[in-house]
Every structure is written in structure tokens, then in C-alpha cells.
Design a protein around this motif. Sequence first.
Motif, PDB file in Angstrom:
ATOM      1  N   GLN A  71      -0.724 -20.066  -3.334  1.00 38.68           N
ATOM      2  CA  GLN A  71      -0.951 -18.776  -2.677  1.00 38.68           C
ATOM      3  C   GLN A  71      -1.605 -17.753  -3.371  1.00 38.68           C
ATOM      4  N   HIS A 104      -1.741 -10.849  -2.502  1.00 39.00           N
ATOM      5  CA  HIS A 104      -1.846 -10.098  -1.339  1.00 39.00           C
ATOM      6  C   HIS A 104      -0.768  -9.350  -1.182  1.00 39.00           C
ATOM      7  N   ASP A 131       2.285  -7.728   1.366  1.00 38.21           N
ATOM      8  CA  ASP A 131       3.117  -8.291   2.526  1.00 38.21           C
ATOM      9  C   ASP A 131       2.924  -7.670   3.819  1.00 38.21           C
ATOM     10  N   TYR A 145      11.092  -5.031  -2.765  1.00 39.03           N
ATOM     11  CA  TYR A 145       9.898  -4.515  -3.138  1.00 39.03           C
ATOM     12  C   TYR A 145       9.029  -3.886  -1.954  1.00 39.03           C
ATOM     13  N   HIS A 202       1.189  -9.321  -4.897  1.00 35.70           N
ATOM     14  CA  HIS A 202       2.012 -10.241  -5.421  1.00 35.70           C
ATOM     15  C   HIS A 202       1.442 -11.689  -5.033  1.00 35.70           C
TER      16      HIS A 202
HETATM   17 FE   LIG Z   1       3.982 -12.479   0.377  1.00 36.88          FE
END
Ligand SMILES: [Fe+2]
Length: 403
Positions: A208, A211, A213, A307, A313
Amino acid sequence: MIDTEIFQERVVKVPTADHHYTLLVAPDGNYLGVDQEGFTATFPYANDRVMWDETDAGTFRHTIADIEIVKKSPDANVCQLTLEGNTLDCFGQTISESASYNVSHGPERLPSEYLKFFRENGWVCLTSILSPDLVEALEKVACTDRFAHLKIDRSSNPFSQSPAIARTTAEPVSLWLIRQYMQIDDVRVAHTPGLAILDRDDGKRIVQGWHSDYPYHWGVPARGQVPTPSGETVLGVQRNVCVSPFTKVGGATAFKLGSHALDQGPPKEWGVASDHYQEGYRETHGLPYMGPEADIIDAPGGSIILYDSRTWHRAGVNRTDQKRAALLMAITPMYVMPKNDTSHSYKAFLASDVYKELNDRERIEVERLMVHQFIGPGGQYAIGADRELTATLHARQQDKVSY
Ligand SMILES: [Fe+2]
């Protein structure tokens, strides 16, 4: 990406907690506390008012008020409680029939201390906030850690397999913090709480990228990213429950802590999710940014990391043979559309044996979080997927294709 930048993230070590407050849980799941007038009462949420400190003598002192509660059976974890010699009832008063309370594992710090840190930093770690029994039950449903020898049951949603997932979803301190941080009581899960299990990286798989969220979705290959900074209006808080211990080598999430304040997505050169999800991207570009500007929160199992969803992250890279389990939840205010349909899994949960094991407070919280509603003719309606309408849309799309 040059090799010297791989796995150079700064580690923020969250030490093991050596003290926990105690929660005194009434039969309906509400928490014994002290109201503003100084009287004992029960509350469905967990702020400083419901935090107790166990004394060496086995009594419970309130953290704000000058009140001491005594257990009627000193060695029991489910027992009647007395205040100045009077036995408490199920509402924390001394009016009706006496009730038994559950002496339960609380947070390491006061909720107000966590809130201060969360507001100042955009993240907070509630160290080992889940009770050891709950952590064990989560490991069991995830088939990791002490239960790594078991095979995960993919025949149904884990949410209906073990009460541990719903119980964790209803964890009261993190919910109180999320509501305070987002400045709204009506919050929802944007998807059914799900287990994320990460096994050893093979050097080839898609990893991943960076990005923000849901619903911001900056750097994510999805429709409908939040187009501008949202300022003081927080559109999402992510709740990552560490089922397994989170370690750098074991695949803990990597963050750029504090980046929520920039109110914009991660830079493309860090390797964003919308690039990294593509086949062959890792082969040609290497891993996403893993240099010293990134942070890893190293936390014990049973901790909850909250968060601001704007925080940059990415998933960690597991370089061990131990599977790492986390329970992930995107929490949004009620005015943000859910990411996924939660109605199907909520109905399955209602029909399952798991539901029977929860107390009233947990049931109410899970309902509030998972049932998205809007106004229909004559009142509030639960939102779910409309299969009939979906079939109509699909048929129309088919027609268009055949033109
Ligand atoms: Fe995420």
C-alpha cells in the motif's frame, strides 16, 4: 528509492502501561461514575467521571470527586458495591434493589489527558486499553499470535463470529475521544469493522502506498476525494486496534505524524496508493517512502491508535514470520456518506449468537455506529443497499453498452 532509505522510519515507542484505571460496569453495561453534583450515577460513555483508582486496600477512589467505593466481596470481580455502608443499585444510587458490578480494565491515562494530546497532535495511542481477555478473544478470531495455529473461518463475517469484535467496536474511551475530536455525538463506522492480517512480505507483492483515509481519500484511487482542506471540521477519525503488538519489523502502520495539519494529501514522490496499487509498479519504482521523515508507532497488543484521517500513512511491511492482526475502523460524522454498506453485516450480527452475549450499552453503541439513517416519508429510515434499484441500474447500463 535508494536502499539506504528503506526501513529508516523513526520509531515512536509506546511503553507498556504499568497502571490502569478501573471501570465499574453496571448490569446494563453503563459505567459507575460521579455526576456534576457529586452523586454517584451510571453513564453510557467513558470520560473522567467514570474513572476509578484501586487502592492498596482494594477500595476504589474516584479520580475527581472525594468518593470511595467498597467491594462487598473483596476477592470477586463481579460483586456488589457500597458507598458509606449503603449498597448501590443498578443506577449507581442507593434507592432500589442492590446490583452486582463488574470490576473491569480501564485506560492507562485519564480520557481528558488523551484528548489534550489528540487535539494537539492529531493522533493518540491508548496503550493496552483492551482487557487481556478481549485481546485473547481477538487473537482467536483473527487466528494470529497465540492462535496462529488455527485457520481463519471465511464462511461468514468475523463480526458475527466472535463478540470480541463488536465489544471492541463499542470500546468507550476511544468513542468518547472520537466524538470530542470530531465535535459531534452522532458518529458512524463507514464500513463494517474488519480484520487486517498482514503476513511476511515476499519482496514482490503490491504494497500500500501513502494516502489519507476515508472520506478524504487523498492519494487513493477512488472517486469522490474531499476536494479542499476541511479545516476545523474533521470528516474522519481512523481507529486502528492493535490485536498483535505493532512493531516496525512486524508490519506496524507507518505515518507522517502531524501531517493532518497540512490538510492536504501526501506528495506523489513518497509513492502514493493510487500508483502503488498498479501491477508492476513496485518492480520498477521500489517500495513507497520508508525514510526518516516517516514514523512507526510501536505499541503493545490491545492498544488503540486514533488518528485524524487526513494523516498521511501506509500499511507496514511485515518482515517476520508472525502474522500481524489489526482491527480497522473508519469513523465518520453522520453527515458523511458511508464507504460501504454496513446493513447486511449488522443484520447478520443481530441474528447471531454473538448479539446475545453483549450488554445493553454495547448493543446500543453498535447500532448507533452501524445503522446509517436518513429521513424518509414519516420518519427516520435505516439505509441499506437497494437490490431492486441496483438491478434496474445494471439493466440500464447493459442497455447502454448494447447501443
Ligand atoms: Fe489507510
